[in-house]
Scaffold this motif. Sequence first.
Motif, PDB file in Angstrom:
ATOM      1  N   PRO A 171       4.678  -1.337   3.771  1.00 16.98           N
ATOM      2  CA  PRO A 171       5.195  -0.041   4.230  1.00 16.98           C
ATOM      3  C   PRO A 171       4.230   1.084   3.859  1.00 16.98           C
ATOM      4  CG  PRO A 171       6.909  -1.307   3.112  1.00 16.98           C
ATOM      5  CD  PRO A 171       5.627  -2.031   2.876  1.00 16.98           C
ATOM      6  N   SER A 174       4.685   2.845   0.477  1.00 18.22           N
ATOM      7  CA  SER A 174       4.770   2.073  -0.762  1.00 18.22           C
ATOM      8  C   SER A 174       3.588   2.394  -1.674  1.00 18.22           C
ATOM      9  CB  SER A 174       4.794   0.576  -0.448  1.00 18.22           C
ATOM     10  OG  SER A 174       3.536   0.154   0.049  1.00 18.22           O
ATOM     11  N   ALA A 235       7.830  -2.139   8.157  1.00 19.74           N
ATOM     12  CA  ALA A 235       8.036  -0.689   8.155  1.00 19.74           C
ATOM     13  C   ALA A 235       9.406  -0.314   7.606  1.00 19.74           C
ATOM     14  CB  ALA A 235       7.870  -0.140   9.572  1.00 19.74           C
ATOM     15  N   GLY A 237      10.865  -1.731   5.215  1.00 24.35           N
ATOM     16  CA  GLY A 237      10.947  -2.057   3.798  1.00 24.35           C
ATOM     17  C   GLY A 237      11.577  -3.392   3.501  1.00 24.35           C
ATOM     18  N   ASP A 255       3.778   3.878  10.196  1.00 29.02           N
ATOM     19  CA  ASP A 255       4.670   3.476   9.111  1.00 29.02           C
ATOM     20  C   ASP A 255       4.253   2.170   8.436  1.00 29.02           C
ATOM     21  OD1 ASP A 255       5.183   1.981  11.353  1.00 29.02           O
ATOM     22  OD2 ASP A 255       7.321   2.465  11.486  1.00 29.02           O
ATOM     23  N   VAL A 256       3.079   1.640   8.798  1.00 31.96           N
ATOM     24  CA  VAL A 256       2.576   0.400   8.200  1.00 31.96           C
ATOM     25  C   VAL A 256       1.129   0.617   7.772  1.00 31.96           C
ATOM     26  CG1 VAL A 256       1.970  -2.025   8.601  1.00 31.96           C
ATOM     27  CG2 VAL A 256       4.097  -1.100   9.537  1.00 31.96           C
TER      28      VAL A 256
END
Length: 294
Positions: A171, A174, A235, A237, A255-256
């Motif tokens: 993610p 993260s 993405a 989580g 988102d990745v």
Amino acid sequence: MLLERTEVQTFLALAEELHFGRVAEQLGLTTGRISQTIKKLERRIGAPLFERTTRQVRLTPLGRDLAADLAPLVQGMDEAVHRAVERARGTTGLLRAGFLGAAAGQLLLKALELFTVRHPDCKVTIHECQIHDAMTRLRGGELDVLITAFPVSQAVAGPVLLSEARVLAVPAGSSWAAHASISVEVLAEQPVIQLPHDMPQELRHERTPTHTPAGRPVPCGPTAATFPEVLALVAAGEGVFPVGEHARQFYPRPDVSYVAFNDAAPVQWGPVWLESNISTRLRAFVQAAADANT
């Protein structure tokens, strides 16, 4: 004593079906003709090959032995004829080529460009596969050749066309996303998205191992059917996923993030096919793929 092809074909069909009616329908003959052929064969052998009652048909021990001896010989003859026909045809006809993932698609297009120049009389159709159906389509005969990630033990593997660094899809928000590189050992700290169970077992274990090199268990995340679904789960989580470095280029997402491993083996890609489906045009295509991508 030489057996006629029709005798062998009829005997093996009845040995498998154990039903005169079904064999007659399968071979396009009458049940009477099937019975006559078997009786003629038994007279030539000198002993019964089947036990017949009003309710069932069973092989005798002699019949079982004969079927076990004849079946591979007939299969070998059929394969020899198939190979001869393929050699006579040369590189004409139709070749169905599949690819799994964007990197494989690029490898396939390079191969196709060179193959078309070398063999203009052979038509190649292109088929995109998903991770849940690629090997099923190859085993089912829908594809002649598939370009995919190695390893695959359920098919013949051709030359390595691409070897790329392995990265981890995480993610974007993260803490791992900020690292320049990470160790494979981090797989023990987050669930790993799983590949479908109909994928080759060795490929699933290679991409999503059950333990790290140090022996730490790797927690399992949810199973995804397609690579976009893998990335959506990452993405959200739900887990992380090891993938080849090409994903940075072909699958960018806000988102990745893709973080390089500093101690992982590369991901290798190449063509695979079934041993039973080898042909002159398939061999020519694999050679073109190797020449175009090296």
